[in-house]
Motif scaffolding. Structure first.
Motif, PDB file in Angstrom:
ATOM      1  N   GLY A   1       9.413  12.260  -6.348  1.00  0.00           N
ATOM      2  CA  GLY A   1       9.189  13.469  -7.129  1.00  0.00           C
ATOM      3  C   GLY A   1       8.275  13.231  -8.321  1.00  0.00           C
ATOM      4  N   LEU A   2       7.350  12.281  -8.202  1.00  0.00           N
ATOM      5  CA  LEU A   2       6.467  11.922  -9.312  1.00  0.00           C
ATOM      6  C   LEU A   2       5.091  12.541  -9.146  1.00  0.00           C
ATOM      7  CD1 LEU A   2       7.371   8.147  -9.353  1.00  0.00           C
ATOM      8  CD2 LEU A   2       8.315   9.941 -10.812  1.00  0.00           C
ATOM      9  N   GLU A   3       4.338  12.543 -10.251  1.00  0.00           N
ATOM     10  CA  GLU A   3       2.972  13.039 -10.250  1.00  0.00           C
ATOM     11  C   GLU A   3       2.126  12.234  -9.274  1.00  0.00           C
ATOM     12  OE1 GLU A   3       1.351  15.536 -11.959  1.00  0.00           O
ATOM     13  OE2 GLU A   3       3.319  16.184 -12.645  1.00  0.00           O
TER      14      GLU A   3
ATOM     15  N   ARG B   1      17.954   6.468  -8.480  1.00  0.00           N
ATOM     16  CA  ARG B   1      17.038   7.435  -9.097  1.00  0.00           C
ATOM     17  C   ARG B   1      15.840   6.748  -9.751  1.00  0.00           C
ATOM     18  NH1 ARG B   1      19.973   9.438 -13.535  1.00  0.00           N
ATOM     19  NH2 ARG B   1      17.898   9.879 -14.305  1.00  0.00           N
ATOM     20  N   PRO B   2      14.659   7.379  -9.616  1.00  0.00           N
ATOM     21  CA  PRO B   2      13.499   6.909 -10.368  1.00  0.00           C
ATOM     22  C   PRO B   2      13.538   7.494 -11.778  1.00  0.00           C
ATOM     23  CG  PRO B   2      12.849   8.726  -8.975  1.00  0.00           C
ATOM     24  CD  PRO B   2      14.314   8.461  -8.686  1.00  0.00           C
ATOM     25  N   ILE B   3      13.090   6.708 -12.738  1.00  0.00           N
ATOM     26  CA  ILE B   3      12.995   7.162 -14.119  1.00  0.00           C
ATOM     27  C   ILE B   3      11.566   6.886 -14.575  1.00  0.00           C
ATOM     28  CG2 ILE B   3      13.896   6.901 -16.457  1.00  0.00           C
ATOM     29  CD1 ILE B   3      16.418   5.592 -15.114  1.00  0.00           C
TER      30      ILE B   3
ATOM     31  N   VAL C   1       0.853  -1.185   0.000  1.00  0.00           N
ATOM     32  CA  VAL C   1       0.000   0.000   0.000  1.00  0.00           C
ATOM     33  C   VAL C   1       0.894   1.242   0.000  1.00  0.00           C
ATOM     34  CG1 VAL C   1      -1.762   1.292   1.283  1.00  0.00           C
ATOM     35  CG2 VAL C   1      -1.867  -1.215   1.180  1.00  0.00           C
ATOM     36  N   GLU C   2       0.511   2.210  -0.822  1.00  0.00           N
ATOM     37  CA  GLU C   2       1.330   3.411  -0.967  1.00  0.00           C
ATOM     38  C   GLU C   2       1.429   4.201   0.332  1.00  0.00           C
ATOM     39  OE1 GLU C   2       2.106   7.162  -3.878  1.00  0.00           O
ATOM     40  OE2 GLU C   2       0.123   6.289  -3.919  1.00  0.00           O
ATOM     41  N   THR C   3       2.646   4.582   0.653  1.00  0.00           N
ATOM     42  CA  THR C   3       2.924   5.442   1.803  1.00  0.00           C
ATOM     43  C   THR C   3       3.858   6.559   1.353  1.00  0.00           C
ATOM     44  OG1 THR C   3       4.719   3.983   2.475  1.00  0.00           O
ATOM     45  CG2 THR C   3       2.581   3.636   3.540  1.00  0.00           C
ATOM     46  N   ASN C   4       3.380   7.357   0.407  1.00  0.00           N
ATOM     47  CA  ASN C   4       4.103   8.519  -0.127  1.00  0.00           C
ATOM     48  C   ASN C   4       5.333   8.167  -0.957  1.00  0.00           C
ATOM     49  OD1 ASN C   4       2.283  10.408   0.984  1.00  0.00           O
ATOM     50  ND2 ASN C   4       3.281  10.155   2.970  1.00  0.00           N
ATOM     51  N   GLN C   5       5.404   6.958  -1.515  1.00  0.00           N
ATOM     52  CA  GLN C   5       6.542   6.603  -2.362  1.00  0.00           C
ATOM     53  C   GLN C   5       6.654   7.552  -3.562  1.00  0.00           C
ATOM     54  OE1 GLN C   5       4.427   4.332  -1.064  1.00  0.00           O
ATOM     55  NE2 GLN C   5       5.438   2.383  -0.707  1.00  0.00           N
ATOM     56  N   ARG C   6       5.527   7.863  -4.182  1.00  0.00           N
ATOM     57  CA  ARG C   6       5.581   8.730  -5.374  1.00  0.00           C
ATOM     58  C   ARG C   6       6.077  10.120  -5.039  1.00  0.00           C
ATOM     59  NH1 ARG C   6       0.202   7.620  -8.839  1.00  0.00           N
ATOM     60  NH2 ARG C   6      -0.794   7.678  -6.825  1.00  0.00           N
TER      61      ARG C   6
ATOM     62  N   VAL D   1       4.096   3.673 -14.306  1.00  0.00           N
ATOM     63  CA  VAL D   1       5.225   2.740 -14.313  1.00  0.00           C
ATOM     64  C   VAL D   1       6.505   3.562 -14.204  1.00  0.00           C
ATOM     65  CG1 VAL D   1       6.402   0.891 -15.543  1.00  0.00           C
ATOM     66  CG2 VAL D   1       3.935   1.152 -15.784  1.00  0.00           C
ATOM     67  N   VAL D   2       7.339   3.180 -13.245  1.00  0.00           N
ATOM     68  CA  VAL D   2       8.581   3.897 -12.975  1.00  0.00           C
ATOM     69  C   VAL D   2       9.725   2.885 -12.942  1.00  0.00           C
ATOM     70  CG1 VAL D   2       9.812   5.344 -11.308  1.00  0.00           C
ATOM     71  CG2 VAL D   2       7.341   5.618 -11.614  1.00  0.00           C
TER      72      VAL D   2
END
Length: 114
Positions: A66-68, A84-86, A57-62, A75-76
């Motif tokens: 620095g993602l939308e 780094r995320p791409i 479950v998401e806990t502010n990963q995005r 998909v990252v």
């Protein structure tokens, strides 16, 4: 592409309530399986995915990446070497489009060919 799993993994953000995610989930699963890329599936609404039973479950990963926020499916690509995320894409993509984007983002130097 065969050596991607040595350096890269995927974050896949989905929502149980998202119709587009139902279409995209098996595509992500298939591409990841073909190229032996680990996927960390993240549920943005806390609901399960039949394609990714070991979701988180998401806990502010995005936001930490620095993602939308709040756009699913997303998909990252995660570069373990640089930490780094791409971002690969938002919304539904075909398997070919997903593979092409991964290939371009991992094999071309930014500003050179694209």
């Amino acid at each position: 592409m065969a050596q991607l799993s040595e350096r890269y993994g995927l974050f896949y953000f989905f929502a149980q309530s998202c119709g587009a995610c139902e279409v995209m989930s098996p595509i992500v699963q298939s591409v990841a399986s073909t190229w032996h890329i680990a996927v960390r599936a993240i549920s943005t609404d806390g609901g399960p995915s039949r394609h990714f039973p070991n979701y988180t479950v998401e806990t502010n990963q995005r936001s930490r990446m620095g993602l939308e926020p709040k756009i699913t499916p997303a998909v990252v690509l995660w570069d373990a070497q640089t930490g780094r995320p791409i971002p690969i894409g938002y919304g539904v993509m075909s398997a070919d489009e997903l593979q092409d984007r991964i290939y371009l983002l991992t094999s071309k130097e930014a500003g050179r060919d694209y």
